[in-house]
Design a protein around this motif. Structure first.
Motif, PDB file in Angstrom:
ATOM      1  N   GLU A 193      39.455   7.756 -61.203  1.00 14.76           N
ATOM      2  CA  GLU A 193      39.777   6.450 -61.770  1.00 14.76           C
ATOM      3  C   GLU A 193      39.812   5.350 -60.713  1.00 14.76           C
ATOM      4  OE1 GLU A 193      40.024   5.456 -64.837  1.00 14.76           O
ATOM      5  OE2 GLU A 193      39.684   7.436 -65.705  1.00 14.76           O
ATOM      6  N   ASP A 197      34.164   4.675 -59.742  1.00 15.74           N
ATOM      7  CA  ASP A 197      33.518   3.673 -60.603  1.00 15.74           C
ATOM      8  C   ASP A 197      32.879   4.369 -61.804  1.00 15.74           C
ATOM      9  OD1 ASP A 197      34.401   1.848 -58.709  1.00 15.74           O
ATOM     10  OD2 ASP A 197      32.512   1.871 -57.599  1.00 15.74           O
ATOM     11  N   GLU A 198      31.649   4.011 -62.182  1.00 12.69           N
ATOM     12  CA  GLU A 198      31.057   4.607 -63.389  1.00 12.69           C
ATOM     13  C   GLU A 198      30.674   6.069 -63.221  1.00 12.69           C
ATOM     14  OE1 GLU A 198      27.604   1.934 -61.805  1.00 12.69           O
ATOM     15  OE2 GLU A 198      29.790   2.034 -61.655  1.00 12.69           O
ATOM     16  N   TRP A 199      30.642   6.568 -61.987  1.00  9.51           N
ATOM     17  CA  TRP A 199      30.296   7.976 -61.772  1.00  9.51           C
ATOM     18  C   TRP A 199      31.428   8.914 -62.164  1.00  9.51           C
ATOM     19  CZ3 TRP A 199      27.849   4.123 -59.271  1.00  9.51           C
ATOM     20  CH2 TRP A 199      26.456   4.203 -59.223  1.00  9.51           C
ATOM     21  N   LYS A 200      32.560   8.345 -62.549  1.00  9.71           N
ATOM     22  CA  LYS A 200      33.618   9.197 -63.083  1.00  9.71           C
ATOM     23  C   LYS A 200      33.159   9.865 -64.384  1.00  9.71           C
ATOM     24  CE  LYS A 200      35.964   5.481 -65.648  1.00  9.71           C
ATOM     25  NZ  LYS A 200      37.193   4.648 -65.721  1.00  9.71           N
ATOM     26  N   ASP A 201      32.135   9.295 -65.041  1.00 12.82           N
ATOM     27  CA  ASP A 201      31.596   9.903 -66.263  1.00 12.82           C
ATOM     28  C   ASP A 201      31.121  11.328 -66.024  1.00 12.82           C
ATOM     29  OD1 ASP A 201      32.068   7.588 -67.708  1.00 12.82           O
ATOM     30  OD2 ASP A 201      30.047   6.806 -67.435  1.00 12.82           O
ATOM     31  N   SER A 232      31.704  -0.296 -52.983  1.00 15.75           N
ATOM     32  CA  SER A 232      31.581   0.419 -54.247  1.00 15.75           C
ATOM     33  C   SER A 232      31.148   1.856 -54.023  1.00 15.75           C
ATOM     34  CB  SER A 232      30.559  -0.278 -55.153  1.00 15.75           C
ATOM     35  OG  SER A 232      29.258  -0.153 -54.589  1.00 15.75           O
ATOM     36  N   ARG A 234      28.678   3.117 -55.568  1.00 14.84           N
ATOM     37  CA  ARG A 234      27.219   3.036 -55.467  1.00 14.84           C
ATOM     38  C   ARG A 234      26.808   2.842 -54.009  1.00 14.84           C
ATOM     39  NH1 ARG A 234      22.302   2.157 -57.736  1.00 14.84           N
ATOM     40  NH2 ARG A 234      23.100   2.557 -59.818  1.00 14.84           N
ATOM     41  N   ASP A 249      20.738   7.111 -59.664  1.00 14.68           N
ATOM     42  CA  ASP A 249      20.225   6.438 -60.863  1.00 14.68           C
ATOM     43  C   ASP A 249      19.795   7.490 -61.875  1.00 14.68           C
ATOM     44  OD1 ASP A 249      20.219   3.527 -60.150  1.00 14.68           O
ATOM     45  OD2 ASP A 249      18.980   4.269 -58.503  1.00 14.68           O
ATOM     46  N   LYS A 377      25.970   8.789 -72.676  1.00 13.94           N
ATOM     47  CA  LYS A 377      25.439   7.455 -72.406  1.00 13.94           C
ATOM     48  C   LYS A 377      23.964   7.512 -72.035  1.00 13.94           C
ATOM     49  CE  LYS A 377      26.512   5.343 -68.576  1.00 13.94           C
ATOM     50  NZ  LYS A 377      27.276   4.768 -67.453  1.00 13.94           N
ATOM     51  N   GLN A 379      21.865   5.191 -69.600  1.00 15.69           N
ATOM     52  CA  GLN A 379      22.025   4.122 -68.611  1.00 15.69           C
ATOM     53  C   GLN A 379      20.830   3.193 -68.703  1.00 15.69           C
ATOM     54  OE1 GLN A 379      21.472   4.751 -64.295  1.00 15.69           O
ATOM     55  NE2 GLN A 379      23.651   4.373 -64.099  1.00 15.69           N
TER      56      GLN A 379
END
Length: 381
Positions: A193, A197-201, A232, A234, A249, A377, A379
């Motif tokens: 958390e 960032d979005e890679w927690k998915d 970040s 990323r 990606d 998702k 992307q």
């Protein structure tokens, strides 16, 4: 001096207690079950003396937990991690070998550290935010600190001239309050958390139980990241760990369902070198989560779908990032998964083996259509 907590506090809080009592400029953390070789400390101290923002680790040699035989470890591996946020040793990529000019005596930049053995400047440890005091017992703290070091301006190294032996036990001799999963999910969810960032998915998709973990109050840790002006995740993947098993990606993360059978690709926890399989779709993620990446890989954690010939079989093999047998094309409109090397389509299993998908000549039949369900998702491309 020996300090005692008075009650079971776990590794993280015990180390914080010890660090607070130190008076020297450099703190060295070691597990209790270690044996230091002659001259192990000086190379670590020398690196920090040159740059206080370096966090340095020795090469961790293996001591047998049965015979106490001492076995030197390779200097050709570095620390990485998988989707489950488990620390893993991987082979050092050519990129890092080139950076060192081929000189294996030079320190090795490592994306993550094992966490049990390292040295750090005392003031820098404080400035960086020490350990996350919201984590319990142990687990995840090594990756959390590794990400924080790199993303917030520091450097993490393995100093190849320093060797420390470590007894690797086959099983943990103690219990975790409330169970191992509860502690590990709590710690890793805090890490995810704040830092991923979005890679927690990826973590939540392959370990769905962690979605319900009580992460506690993250206000101070998020404030720490902001105050330190950290980069970040990323940036971390692009600059520190482009070889990561979490793809930089990707087009899609979720289940892959066969249109005819309504069954899903499933790893069933199989290891590298074993066949990919199919099972009833359960929608819970875990073994049925795959990523379709912009490198045209179909990944499950650190394994990729791989086919060496037009006759199959389709296997799970460690992702190597070099294309070839691990390249697949997918079109959302016709829903076929084509093996780029053989130009054959992924098809449902033959009747003779109802669990193992195969490669067949592309002819548009329903069994060659695969639905990448949007429950996770797509992307943006």
């Amino acid at each position: 001096m020996v300090l005692r907590t008075g009650k079971r506090s776990g590794l993280i809080r015990a180390r914080l207690l010890g660090a607070a009592a130190t008076t020297g400029q450099i703190i060295t953390f070691l597990d209790a079950h270690c044996e230091c070789t002659r001259g192990w400390l000086e190379p670590l101290l020398a690196r920090i003396a040159e740059d206080r923002t370096r966090v340095v680790c020795p090469i961790i040699d293996v001591i047998s937990d049965e015979t106490f035989e001492y076995v030197p470890a390779s200097d050709l591996t570095w620390g990485g991690f998988n989707w489950k946020l488990n620390f893993r040793w991987y082979r050092v990529p050519q990129r890092e070998t080139d950076r060192r000019g081929g000189d294996r005596t030079l320190p090795l930049n490592t994306p993550t550290m094992a966490g049990g053995l390292f040295s750090i400047d005392r003031d820098y440890f404080e400035e960086l935010g020490k350990y996350d005091e919201g984590m319990d017992i142990w687990g995840g703290e090594n990756l959390e600190l590794s990400f924080r070091i790199w993303m917030c301006g520091g450097t993490l190294e393995i100093v190849t001239c320093s060797h420390v032996g470590h007894v690797f036990r086959k099983s943990t001799p103690y219990t975790f309050p409330g169970g191992t999963s509860k502690i590990v999910n709590h710690n890793n969810a805090r890490l995810a958390e704040v830092w991923l960032d979005e890679w927690k998915d990826f973590y939540y998709a392959i370990n769905p139980g962690a979605r319900q973990a009580d992460v506690g109050d993250l206000t101070e840790r998020r404030k720490l990241r902001k105050d330190l002006k950290c980069k970040s995740f990323r940036w971390y993947l692009e600059n520190i760990y482009p070889e990561s098993q979490m793809p930089l990606d990707y087009y899609y993360l979720g289940e892959i369902k066969n249109a005819e059978t309504a069954n899903c690709l499933d790893t069933f926890g199989r290891k590298s070198g074993e066949h990919i399989a199919m099972g009833s779709c359960h929608g819970l993620g875990g073994n049925q989560v795959f990523a379709y990446t912009k490198r045209e890989q179909i990944m499950s954690d650190d394994n990729c779908l791989d086919a060496a010939s037009s006759d199959g079989p389709v296997k799970l093999l460690r992702c190597h990032g070099m294309g070839g047998n691990q390249m697949w094309s997918y079109d959302k409109e016709d829903q076929t998964i084509i093996h780029s090397q053989t130009k054959r389509c992924l098809d449902k299993p033959d009747d003779s083996d109802v669990t193992l998908p195969t490669l067949k000549k592309c002819d548009g039949r329903q069994s060659q259509k695969w639905i990448m369900n949007s429950s996770f998702k797509w992307q943006a491309s």
